[in-house]
Design a protein around this motif. Structure first.
Motif, PDB file in Angstrom:
ATOM      1  N   SER A 360      -9.739   8.643  -0.384  1.00  0.00           N
ATOM      2  CA  SER A 360      -8.797   7.925  -0.600  1.00  0.00           C
ATOM      3  C   SER A 360      -7.968   7.642   0.797  1.00  0.00           C
ATOM      4  CB  SER A 360      -7.875   8.655  -1.784  1.00  0.00           C
ATOM      5  OG  SER A 360      -7.654   9.767  -1.115  1.00  0.00           O
ATOM      6  N   LEU A 361      -7.973   8.696   1.778  1.00  0.00           N
ATOM      7  CA  LEU A 361      -7.051   8.690   2.879  1.00  0.00           C
ATOM      8  C   LEU A 361      -7.669   7.479   3.742  1.00  0.00           C
ATOM      9  CD1 LEU A 361      -6.196  12.648   3.193  1.00  0.00           C
ATOM     10  CD2 LEU A 361      -5.086  10.580   1.815  1.00  0.00           C
ATOM     11  N   VAL A 362      -9.015   7.291   3.850  1.00  0.00           N
ATOM     12  CA  VAL A 362      -9.496   6.466   4.586  1.00  0.00           C
ATOM     13  C   VAL A 362      -9.366   5.190   4.064  1.00  0.00           C
ATOM     14  CG1 VAL A 362     -11.876   5.344   5.339  1.00  0.00           C
ATOM     15  CG2 VAL A 362     -11.435   7.869   5.069  1.00  0.00           C
ATOM     16  N   VAL A 363      -9.202   4.973   2.621  1.00  0.00           N
ATOM     17  CA  VAL A 363      -8.849   3.602   2.045  1.00  0.00           C
ATOM     18  C   VAL A 363      -7.394   3.280   2.596  1.00  0.00           C
ATOM     19  CG1 VAL A 363      -8.520   2.371  -0.365  1.00  0.00           C
ATOM     20  CG2 VAL A 363     -10.687   3.820   0.313  1.00  0.00           C
ATOM     21  N   TRP A 364      -6.657   4.310   2.145  1.00  0.00           N
ATOM     22  CA  TRP A 364      -5.098   4.036   2.382  1.00  0.00           C
ATOM     23  C   TRP A 364      -4.822   3.562   3.931  1.00  0.00           C
ATOM     24  CZ3 TRP A 364      -1.423   8.410   0.471  1.00  0.00           C
ATOM     25  CH2 TRP A 364       0.039   7.854   0.452  1.00  0.00           C
ATOM     26  N   THR A 365      -5.650   4.250   4.774  1.00  0.00           N
ATOM     27  CA  THR A 365      -5.223   4.058   6.044  1.00  0.00           C
ATOM     28  C   THR A 365      -5.718   2.485   6.472  1.00  0.00           C
ATOM     29  OG1 THR A 365      -5.372   6.285   6.781  1.00  0.00           O
ATOM     30  CG2 THR A 365      -5.780   4.868   8.602  1.00  0.00           C
ATOM     31  N   LYS A 366      -6.949   2.338   5.969  1.00  0.00           N
ATOM     32  CA  LYS A 366      -7.371   0.872   6.229  1.00  0.00           C
ATOM     33  C   LYS A 366      -6.706  -0.093   5.767  1.00  0.00           C
ATOM     34  CE  LYS A 366     -10.215  -1.901   7.727  1.00  0.00           C
ATOM     35  NZ  LYS A 366     -10.389  -2.291   9.465  1.00  0.00           N
ATOM     36  N   LEU A 367      -6.146  -0.032   4.320  1.00  0.00           N
ATOM     37  CA  LEU A 367      -5.188  -0.966   3.878  1.00  0.00           C
ATOM     38  C   LEU A 367      -3.747  -1.132   4.739  1.00  0.00           C
ATOM     39  CD1 LEU A 367      -5.623   0.036   0.220  1.00  0.00           C
ATOM     40  CD2 LEU A 367      -6.460  -2.035   1.226  1.00  0.00           C
ATOM     41  N   LEU A 368      -3.295  -0.035   5.215  1.00  0.00           N
ATOM     42  CA  LEU A 368      -2.138  -0.138   5.915  1.00  0.00           C
ATOM     43  C   LEU A 368      -2.299  -0.814   7.231  1.00  0.00           C
ATOM     44  CD1 LEU A 368      -0.745   3.501   5.851  1.00  0.00           C
ATOM     45  CD2 LEU A 368       0.180   1.703   4.769  1.00  0.00           C
ATOM     46  N   GLU A 369      -3.468  -0.768   7.694  1.00  0.00           N
ATOM     47  CA  GLU A 369      -3.904  -1.370   9.127  1.00  0.00           C
ATOM     48  C   GLU A 369      -3.949  -2.743   8.703  1.00  0.00           C
ATOM     49  OE1 GLU A 369      -7.389   0.280  10.319  1.00  0.00           O
ATOM     50  OE2 GLU A 369      -6.628   2.023  11.006  1.00  0.00           O
ATOM     51  N   LEU A 370      -4.344  -3.327   7.495  1.00  0.00           N
ATOM     52  CA  LEU A 370      -4.403  -4.623   7.220  1.00  0.00           C
ATOM     53  C   LEU A 370      -3.039  -5.137   6.557  1.00  0.00           C
ATOM     54  CD1 LEU A 370      -7.816  -4.659   5.381  1.00  0.00           C
ATOM     55  CD2 LEU A 370      -7.262  -5.487   7.440  1.00  0.00           C
ATOM     56  N   GLY A 371      -2.127  -4.516   6.744  1.00  0.00           N
ATOM     57  CA  GLY A 371      -0.816  -4.683   6.274  1.00  0.00           C
ATOM     58  C   GLY A 371      -0.454  -4.722   4.903  1.00  0.00           C
ATOM     59  N   ALA A 372      -0.952  -3.952   4.172  1.00  0.00           N
ATOM     60  CA  ALA A 372      -0.687  -3.926   2.772  1.00  0.00           C
ATOM     61  C   ALA A 372       0.451  -2.615   2.397  1.00  0.00           C
ATOM     62  CB  ALA A 372      -2.056  -3.241   1.618  1.00  0.00           C
ATOM     63  N   ASN A 373       1.009  -3.052   1.251  1.00  0.00           N
ATOM     64  CA  ASN A 373       2.095  -1.732   1.058  1.00  0.00           C
ATOM     65  C   ASN A 373       1.494  -0.598  -0.061  1.00  0.00           C
ATOM     66  OD1 ASN A 373       4.396  -2.940   2.454  1.00  0.00           O
ATOM     67  ND2 ASN A 373       4.233  -4.727   0.941  1.00  0.00           N
ATOM     68  N   VAL A 374       1.239   0.415   0.525  1.00  0.00           N
ATOM     69  CA  VAL A 374       0.496   1.192  -0.440  1.00  0.00           C
ATOM     70  C   VAL A 374       1.394   2.398  -0.821  1.00  0.00           C
ATOM     71  CG1 VAL A 374      -1.530   2.884  -0.314  1.00  0.00           C
ATOM     72  CG2 VAL A 374      -1.494   0.762   1.028  1.00  0.00           C
ATOM     73  N   GLU A 375       1.209   2.698  -2.146  1.00  0.00           N
ATOM     74  CA  GLU A 375       1.842   3.968  -2.794  1.00  0.00           C
ATOM     75  C   GLU A 375       0.563   4.541  -3.506  1.00  0.00           C
ATOM     76  OE1 GLU A 375       4.930   2.528  -5.258  1.00  0.00           O
ATOM     77  OE2 GLU A 375       6.222   1.964  -3.739  1.00  0.00           O
ATOM     78  N   TYR A 376       0.862   5.912  -4.211  1.00  0.00           N
ATOM     79  CA  TYR A 376      -0.123   6.471  -5.146  1.00  0.00           C
ATOM     80  C   TYR A 376       0.375   7.243  -6.050  1.00  0.00           C
ATOM     81  CZ  TYR A 376       0.932  11.212  -2.948  1.00  0.00           C
ATOM     82  OH  TYR A 376       1.615  12.464  -2.806  1.00  0.00           O
TER      83      TYR A 376
END
Length: 454
Positions: A360-376
Motif C-alpha cells: 500500500s505504501l508503494v501504491v500511495w507513493t506512486k500516486l502522489l508522484e502522479l499528482g493524486a490526492n491520497v487518503e486512507y
C-alpha cells in the motif's frame, strides 16, 4: 532480582546451565520486545522462567509496566499478567541482562538499499553482549539471517569477550515462526526449530524451548540447517505468490478469471496448495528473507535466478495497481493528477497493524508522484509510523469510520488494498459512484458498484 549463578564444585558451565534450564531456575533475557519478542517472553514467563525483557523503546517498556498491550492482536490480559508478575522485568537498561543465563535476540534484519542483508541491529547488540558475557550463558538468535551468520559472524563478535564458545558459553539459532493474528496457531503450537553451533549448544537450546512452553521443539543438526529452513519457508511462499501474481496477468489477457481457476484447482485433494494473488507482498519476512538467501548464494558463486525472478514479479505488483487505476480514470476522461483516491486498508495483511514493506505504501507513493490526492482508511493503523522507505508518509492519519460515511462521495477512486475482516461485506460502499479497484477479489458485484480488478 538475585543471580542464580552458583555452580556445584567441579561442575562445568554446560552442566550448570543444563541444570538451571531443566529446573527452570535459569533467568532468560529477551532482547527486542516486538511482535516476536513479546509473545516469546510471555510464553517463557508463563512456563515458569524468570524473564528480563529489554527494548530500546521506552514507550514500550512503560506500557508493559502499566499492563498495556501495544500489539493489536495480543490480549491486554496477558500483558497485565506480565506487569503484575514478580518474575518479569521490562527494562531499557542493557546491563540488566548481565544477570541472565540465556540471551535471546529478537531484532529486525531488514535489507539495505541494494537488497543486501542489514545485520546492523543484531551485530551491534552482539557487540554489547560481548561486554557483559559470562560463563554459563546461552546466546540464541531468532532473527532471520543468511546461512552461516550464527556460527561465523555472530561468534566472531562474541569472541571479543575472551570466553570460549562450546566451553564457557553456547550459541544457537532458532528461527521465529510467528504469524501475526493467526487464531489457529499460537506461539506455543508452532514447532520450534533449534540448531546449535555444536552438540552442547543444541542440547541446551532444545531444553530451553522444551521447558519454555513449546509443544514440539525440533532439533536439527546445525545452526546453518535451521537458518536455511527459515529461508526456505518464506522463499517458498514468495515464489508461489509470484506464480499466481503472474498467472493473474496472463489469464486476464485470455479473458479468464484467475479466482475461478484457483477455486477449480483447489478441488484437487493432493499435489496443490492454494496461494492468492494480490497487490504485492509485505511484512518483515516474505519480501525480505529471499534476499538473504540470494545474497549469500551469490557470495558462494551459485546465483538463484529463479528466486530473483519471483522477487521481481512480486515487486512490480503495486505498480500494476497504479496502472489499473490510471487506466480506469482514463476511461472516465480523467487523469490521476488532481484525482482524489482512498486506500482501503494499508497494513501488509488483514487484521494486523503492521505496515512494514506493505505494498500500500508503494501504491500511495506512486500516486502522489502522479499528482493524486491520497487518503486512507484503516482502523488498525490510525496513524502512519515512520518507515525506512517511505518517511514522507509518517504521521498521516486515517480517515475514521464516521468521517468515511460523510466523505465517501468526494473520492474518484477507492482502492481495496487490505481486506480486514472488520470491513464486513463492504456495505459502506453502497451508492458510491466512483471507481473501485479490487486487488483481493472481495468487493460484491451485485450492488451497482463499478469494480475493476487489479
Amino acid at each position: 532480582m538475585e543471580s542464580n549463578r552458583t555452580a556445584e564444585v567441579d561442575a562445568t558451565p554446560y552442566d550448570e546451565l543444563l541444570g538451571l534450564l531443566s529446573s527452570k531456575n535459569a533467568q532468560i533475557g529477551v532482547i527486542g520486545l516486538g511482535y516476536v519478542g513479546l509473545p516469546l517472553a510471555s510464553l517463557l514467563h508463563s512456563s515458569g522462567y524468570s524473564v528480563v525483557g529489554y527494548d530500546i523503546d521506552a514507550e514500550k517498556i512503560n506500557k508493559l509496566k502499566r499492563g498495556v498491550s501495544y500489539i493489536s492482536y495480543m490480549d491486554t490480559g496477558i500483558v497485565k499478567t506480565l506487569s503484575e508478575s514478580d518474575h518479569f522485568f521490562p527494562t531499557t537498561d542493557f546491563n540488566q541482562l548481565e544477570r541472565c543465563h540465556v540471551l535471546i535476540i529478537c531484532l529486525p534484519t531488514p535489507v539495505g538499499s541494494h537488497d543486501e542483508p542489514d545485520m546492523s541491529y543484531v551485530f551491534s547488540t552482539a557487540s554489547q553482549i560481548s561486554k557483559i558475557l559470562r560463563p554459563c550463558t546461552l546466546v540464541v538468535l531468532e532473527s532471520t539471517t543468511y546461512p552461516g551468520a550464527t556460527d561465523t559472524d555472530l561468534i566472531k563478535i562474541l569472541e571479543k569477550s575472551a570466553l570460549v564458545v562450546g566451553e564457557d558459553y553456547f550459541v544457537a539459532f532458532s528461527p521465529e515462526r510467528e504469524d501475526p493474528a493467526n487464531e489457529k496457531y499460537k506461539t506455543c503450537d508452532i514447532p520450534k526449530l533449534v540448531g546449535g553451533v555444536d552438540e552442547k549448544s543444541s542440547i541446551l537450546v532444545e531444553q530451553l524451548y522444551k521447558n519454555g512452553g513449546f509443544q514440539k521443539p525440533v532439533r536439527v543438526s546445525s545452526a546453518r540447517v535451521a537458518e536455511c529452513a527459515k529461508l526456505l519457508e518464506n522463499t517458498y511462499r514468495a515464489v508461489n505468490i509470484a506464480l499466481v501474481n503472474e498467472l493473474k496477468i496472463v489469464f486476464e489477457s485470455m479473458d479468464v478469471d484467475i479466482w475461478e481457476v484457483l477455486d477449480a484447482a483447489g478441488t484437487k485433494p493432493f499435489g496443490f496448495q492454494r496461494f492468492n494473488p494480490g497487490p504485492g507482498i509485505g511484512g518483515h519476512c516474505i519480501p525480505v528473507d529471499p534476499f538473504y538467501l540470494t545474497w549469500k548464494a551469490k557470495e558462494t558463486g551459485t546465483p538463484c535466478s529463479f528466486i530473483e525472478l519471483a522477487e521481481k514479479t512480486n515487486t512490480r505488483m503495486p505498480f500494476r495497481v497504479v496502472d489499473r487505476t490510471q487506466d480506469a480514470l482514463n476511461e472516465d476522461m480523467k487523469c490521476v493528477k488532481g484525482s482524489c483516491v482512498l486506500l482501503l486498508g494499508i497494513a501488509y495483511k488483514p487484521n494486523v497493524d503492521d505496515i512494514r514493506e506493505a505494498p500500500s505504501l508503494v501504491v500511495w507513493t506512486k500516486l502522489l508522484e502522479l499528482g493524486a490526492n491520497v487518503e486512507y482508511h484503516d482502523p488498525y493503523v490510525p496513524v502512519i509510523c515512520h518507515t525506512r522507505k517511505h518517511p514522507q508518509l509518517a504521521m498521516e492519519e486515517s480517515v475514521t469510520k464516521g468521517e468515511l460515511s460523510s466523505r465517501i462521495h468526494k473520492y474518484d477512486v477507492i482502492i481495496l488494498v487490505t481486506n480486514h475482516s472488520c470491513f464486513g461485506k463492504y456495505s459502506f460502499l453502497n451508492g458510491f459512484k466512483g471507481i473501485v479497484i479490487d486487488t483481493r477479489n472481495q468487493i460484491p458485484r451485485h450492488n451497482g458498484l463499478r469494480v475493476v480488478m487489479a
